[in-house]
Motif scaffolding. Structure first.
Motif, PDB file in Angstrom:
ATOM      1  N   ALA A 107      13.514 -45.597  65.226  1.00  0.00           N
ATOM      2  CA  ALA A 107      14.889 -45.236  65.877  1.00  0.00           C
ATOM      3  C   ALA A 107      15.057 -43.938  65.959  1.00  0.00           C
ATOM      4  N   PHE A 108      15.203 -43.087  65.010  1.00  0.00           N
ATOM      5  CA  PHE A 108      15.394 -41.706  65.091  1.00  0.00           C
ATOM      6  C   PHE A 108      14.711 -40.980  66.395  1.00  0.00           C
ATOM      7  N   ALA A 109      13.374 -41.320  66.677  1.00  0.00           N
ATOM      8  CA  ALA A 109      12.921 -40.812  67.871  1.00  0.00           C
ATOM      9  C   ALA A 109      13.441 -41.160  69.014  1.00  0.00           C
ATOM     10  N   TYR A 110      13.611 -42.540  68.963  1.00  0.00           N
ATOM     11  CA  TYR A 110      14.612 -43.150  70.260  1.00  0.00           C
ATOM     12  C   TYR A 110      15.680 -42.610  70.519  1.00  0.00           C
ATOM     13  N   ALA A 111      16.441 -42.418  69.271  1.00  0.00           N
ATOM     14  CA  ALA A 111      17.904 -41.644  69.799  1.00  0.00           C
ATOM     15  C   ALA A 111      17.929 -40.340  70.359  1.00  0.00           C
ATOM     16  N   GLU A 112      16.820 -39.494  69.985  1.00  0.00           N
ATOM     17  CA  GLU A 112      16.832 -38.106  70.264  1.00  0.00           C
ATOM     18  C   GLU A 112      16.134 -38.134  71.976  1.00  0.00           C
ATOM     19  N   MET A 113      15.262 -39.133  72.287  1.00  0.00           N
ATOM     20  CA  MET A 113      14.684 -39.285  73.410  1.00  0.00           C
ATOM     21  C   MET A 113      16.000 -39.851  74.345  1.00  0.00           C
ATOM     22  N   PHE A 171      14.528 -33.594  60.003  1.00  0.00           N
ATOM     23  CA  PHE A 171      13.241 -33.483  59.170  1.00  0.00           C
ATOM     24  C   PHE A 171      12.077 -33.083  60.029  1.00  0.00           C
ATOM     25  N   TYR A 172      12.282 -32.534  61.254  1.00  0.00           N
ATOM     26  CA  TYR A 172      10.965 -32.312  61.985  1.00  0.00           C
ATOM     27  C   TYR A 172      10.326 -31.110  61.586  1.00  0.00           C
ATOM     28  N   PRO A 173       8.965 -30.962  61.577  1.00  0.00           N
ATOM     29  CA  PRO A 173       8.002 -31.870  62.359  1.00  0.00           C
ATOM     30  C   PRO A 173       7.399 -33.007  61.565  1.00  0.00           C
ATOM     31  N   VAL A 174       8.095 -33.328  60.163  1.00  0.00           N
ATOM     32  CA  VAL A 174       7.599 -34.309  59.422  1.00  0.00           C
ATOM     33  C   VAL A 174       7.688 -35.691  59.843  1.00  0.00           C
ATOM     34  N   MET A 175       9.307 -35.849  60.274  1.00  0.00           N
ATOM     35  CA  MET A 175       9.600 -37.298  60.687  1.00  0.00           C
ATOM     36  C   MET A 175       8.872 -37.835  61.757  1.00  0.00           C
ATOM     37  N   PRO A 176       8.711 -37.038  62.727  1.00  0.00           N
ATOM     38  CA  PRO A 176       7.887 -37.960  63.748  1.00  0.00           C
ATOM     39  C   PRO A 176       6.381 -38.494  63.522  1.00  0.00           C
ATOM     40  N   ILE A 219       7.949 -40.923  78.270  1.00  0.00           N
ATOM     41  CA  ILE A 219       6.523 -40.524  78.024  1.00  0.00           C
ATOM     42  C   ILE A 219       5.959 -40.054  79.341  1.00  0.00           C
ATOM     43  N   ASN A 220       6.363 -40.626  80.426  1.00  0.00           N
ATOM     44  CA  ASN A 220       6.116 -40.207  81.858  1.00  0.00           C
ATOM     45  C   ASN A 220       6.250 -38.749  81.980  1.00  0.00           C
ATOM     46  N   VAL A 221       7.690 -38.148  81.555  1.00  0.00           N
ATOM     47  CA  VAL A 221       7.846 -36.932  81.406  1.00  0.00           C
ATOM     48  C   VAL A 221       7.353 -36.032  80.619  1.00  0.00           C
ATOM     49  N   VAL A 222       6.971 -36.453  79.450  1.00  0.00           N
ATOM     50  CA  VAL A 222       6.314 -35.583  78.380  1.00  0.00           C
ATOM     51  C   VAL A 222       4.995 -35.598  78.097  1.00  0.00           C
ATOM     52  N   PHE A 223       4.279 -36.797  78.498  1.00  0.00           N
ATOM     53  CA  PHE A 223       3.031 -36.763  78.433  1.00  0.00           C
ATOM     54  C   PHE A 223       2.083 -37.211  79.673  1.00  0.00           C
ATOM     55  N   GLY A 224       2.955 -37.673  80.461  1.00  0.00           N
ATOM     56  CA  GLY A 224       2.420 -37.678  82.133  1.00  0.00           C
ATOM     57  C   GLY A 224       2.168 -39.121  82.316  1.00  0.00           C
ATOM     58  N   GLU A 225       1.937 -39.285  83.690  1.00  0.00           N
ATOM     59  CA  GLU A 225       2.011 -40.839  84.294  1.00  0.00           C
ATOM     60  C   GLU A 225       1.324 -41.816  83.584  1.00  0.00           C
ATOM     61  N   PHE A 226      -0.044 -41.856  83.477  1.00  0.00           N
ATOM     62  CA  PHE A 226      -0.997 -42.802  82.829  1.00  0.00           C
ATOM     63  C   PHE A 226      -0.348 -43.329  81.339  1.00  0.00           C
ATOM     64  N   PHE A 227      -0.215 -42.239  80.586  1.00  0.00           N
ATOM     65  CA  PHE A 227       0.541 -42.593  79.108  1.00  0.00           C
ATOM     66  C   PHE A 227       1.776 -43.252  79.343  1.00  0.00           C
ATOM     67  N   GLY A 228       2.863 -42.820  80.297  1.00  0.00           N
ATOM     68  CA  GLY A 228       3.894 -43.517  80.517  1.00  0.00           C
ATOM     69  C   GLY A 228       3.619 -45.002  80.991  1.00  0.00           C
ATOM     70  N   TRP A 229       2.756 -45.134  81.687  1.00  0.00           N
ATOM     71  CA  TRP A 229       2.423 -46.412  82.287  1.00  0.00           C
ATOM     72  C   TRP A 229       2.094 -47.530  81.028  1.00  0.00           C
ATOM     73  N   TYR A 283       7.225 -34.340  69.627  1.00  0.00           N
ATOM     74  CA  TYR A 283       6.429 -33.097  69.399  1.00  0.00           C
ATOM     75  C   TYR A 283       6.432 -32.273  71.125  1.00  0.00           C
ATOM     76  N   ALA A 284       6.239 -33.144  71.868  1.00  0.00           N
ATOM     77  CA  ALA A 284       6.210 -32.670  73.273  1.00  0.00           C
ATOM     78  C   ALA A 284       7.419 -32.234  74.055  1.00  0.00           C
TER      79      ALA A 284
END
Length: 484
Positions: free
Chosen positions: A76-82, A423-428, A96-106, A404-405
């Motif tokens: 939920a913390f990751a969701y809140a930042e995103m 607590f970045y980068p541990v919490m993700p 995920i489409n923005v940070v990793f790309g189309e296929f991974f977002g799909w 991370y991206a």
């Protein structure tokens, strides 16, 4: 363009911001808290604590709820930042489409879509079963043909399920703000019913029912019981209770001041839900020996009647049935925004991404509604239930790693959000590991169903989405001088 570059082509966040600008921003913190609590604190709070205690944990079911809450909280913390950084329709799919790309977002979006389709069918059938249970003592019954899924116990269609799913869609089609007002009222009623059960149940608790709190481990026909093995099995079974906060994020394009609204809505609704789940599970186990809840579809009513509170049981169960409607609203809103996002990007036919004259994604809404009704009408829910958790956990892993991206781009092409995961980068990493931990605890059928859904998603992407997406058309223009 190479295959790898094709599947990792990323959408410009400004493009999403422009596309979603037509959606009406009308939802405030109170609306998102109601959406979150209404979706998370749903059918499961009145059924799962007793069922999990009888099958896997005994009195330690509360520990399973706490562990599942910790896992959900990390994600939920990751969701809140995103959501604060990228308040776009479609939540994990768009991010995920923005940070990793189309296929991974799909893949992330496709995994979430399974949750929404099946969860709608689940809540609709659960509401139907509970309503029929309340009407039966009054002599009001429906024939099996109108009470069960096709081919199940003489069933043709669960007519109540069909009606309530359709009514939720009609309400949302009138506008998100109107749906939110109804949601707010129903959530207050539902929380009142839960608190009424807790207060009345506190006076019927017997300390002996908590001993031993963690029964000795042994294997049963249903899998592990007792010990930490039983608690772990309980976590995997319970986790679907907490996945509703994604429904908040999916509507972030309609949030007023999303920088503050989204983190408060996501984390606040989860915190309220955790307290209510743990309190209900402790009171439920204290009122009756956990063995009594085996094969009971209504443990809360069972416990209240056993304690001599039949009238309270009727009140609580009546409000619970009405309260289940809140989950239909939350899931329908979130799922329709996800399908709208697929159409918006050309991953599915673009007419799904078109808005009506009032700037509402109602084509996507009715597509979701019709498919959910068909799923509920054709498939017995037991066949698909754990796919809800499986699909969502896959999306949760993507979002956790996505931080991370995201971080290197904040303050550059992506706005610097007011809320950041601590607590970045541990919490993700902990969020990813925790979601994987729960996923591995799902039974083999859930993993097989998730695999089959994943394969279907691959077929659709490579047969349609990869060549029809707006990024593909943009690439054709950029590299070929004109659209092909």
């Amino acid at each position: 363009m190479s295959f790898w570059k094709t599947i990792t082509r990323k959408e410009d966040p400004h493009v999403y911001a422009n596309k979603d600008a037509h959606l009406v921003r009308s939802l405030r913190v109170r609306d998102f808290l109601a959406l979150g609590v209404g979706t998370i604190v749903s059918t499961s709070i009145f059924t799962l604590p007793g069922e999990v205690a009888a099958i896997h944990t005994g009195p330690s079911v509360a520990i399973s709820f706490v562990v599942a809450a910790v896992v959900a909280g990390l994600v939920a913390f990751a969701y809140a930042e995103m959501a604060a950084a990228m308040p776009f329709a479609g939540s994990a799919y768009s991010w995920i489409n923005v940070v990793f790309g189309e296929f991974f977002g799909w893949i992330a979006g496709w995994a979430l879509l399974a949750e929404y389709f099946i969860a709608l069918a689940f809540v609709g059938s659960g509401l139907s079963a509970n309503l029929r249970g309340l009407l039966a003592p009054m002599g009001i019954t429906l024939p099996n043909s109108l009470s069960n899924a096709f081919g199940t116990d003489g069933g043709v269609v669960d007519i109540i399920s069909v009606v309530v799913i359709a009514v939720a869609a009609v309400l949302i089609a009138m506008g998100a703000s109107q749906a939110a007002r109804v949601e707010n009222v129903l959530v207050v009623l539902k929380v009142f019913a839960i608190l009424l059960f807790i207060v009345v149940g506190l006076f019927a608790i017997k300390a002996a029912n908590f001993h031993p709190f963690i029964p000795k481990y042994h294997e049963t026909a249903n899998g592990p019981f007792g010990g930490w093995q039983g608690i772990y099995a309980g976590v995997s079974m319970i986790f679907l209770s907490y996945i509703g906060f994604d429904s908040i994020a999916a509507n972030s394009a309609e949030a007023v001041n999303p920088q503050k609204t989204m983190p408060r809505g996501i984390l606040g609704s989860l915190a309220i839900a955790v307290v209510l789940f743990v309190a209900v599970s402790l009171v439920l186990i204290g009122m009756l020996p956990y063995q009594k809840y085996a094969n009971s579809a209504e443990p809360v009513g069972l416990a209240l009647r056993a304690a001599g509170h039949g009238g309270v049981a009727t009140v609580v169960q009546t409000i619970a049935v009405v309260g289940m409607f809140t989950a239909l609203i939350g899931m329908s809103m979130a799922g329709s925004r996800l399908i709208y996002s697929f159409g918006r990007d050309g991953m599915l036919p673009k007419w799904l991404g078109q808005l009506d004259k009032n700037q509402r994604p109602n084509r996507a809404l009715w597509t979701l509604t019709i498919i959910a009704i068909v799923i509920g009408a054709v498939f017995p829910f037991a066949f698909l239930s754990q796919l809800i958790s499986a699909g969502t956990l896959i999306a949760f892993m993507f979002v956790s790693l996505g931080i991370y991206a995201l971080r290197p781009r904040e303050g550059k092409d992506i706005p610097n959000p007011a809320f950041k995961m601590p607590f970045y980068p541990v919490m993700p990493a902990l969020g990813f590991i925790a979601a994987l931990f729960v996923f591995m605890g799902l039974d083999i059928q859930a993993k097989l169903y998730a695999g089959a859904w994943f394969v279907l998603g691959l077929v659709i992407y490579f047969a349609y989405g990869m060549s029809h997406s707006f990024l593909a058309k943009k690439g054709d223009t950029d590299h070929g001088g004109e659209k092909k």
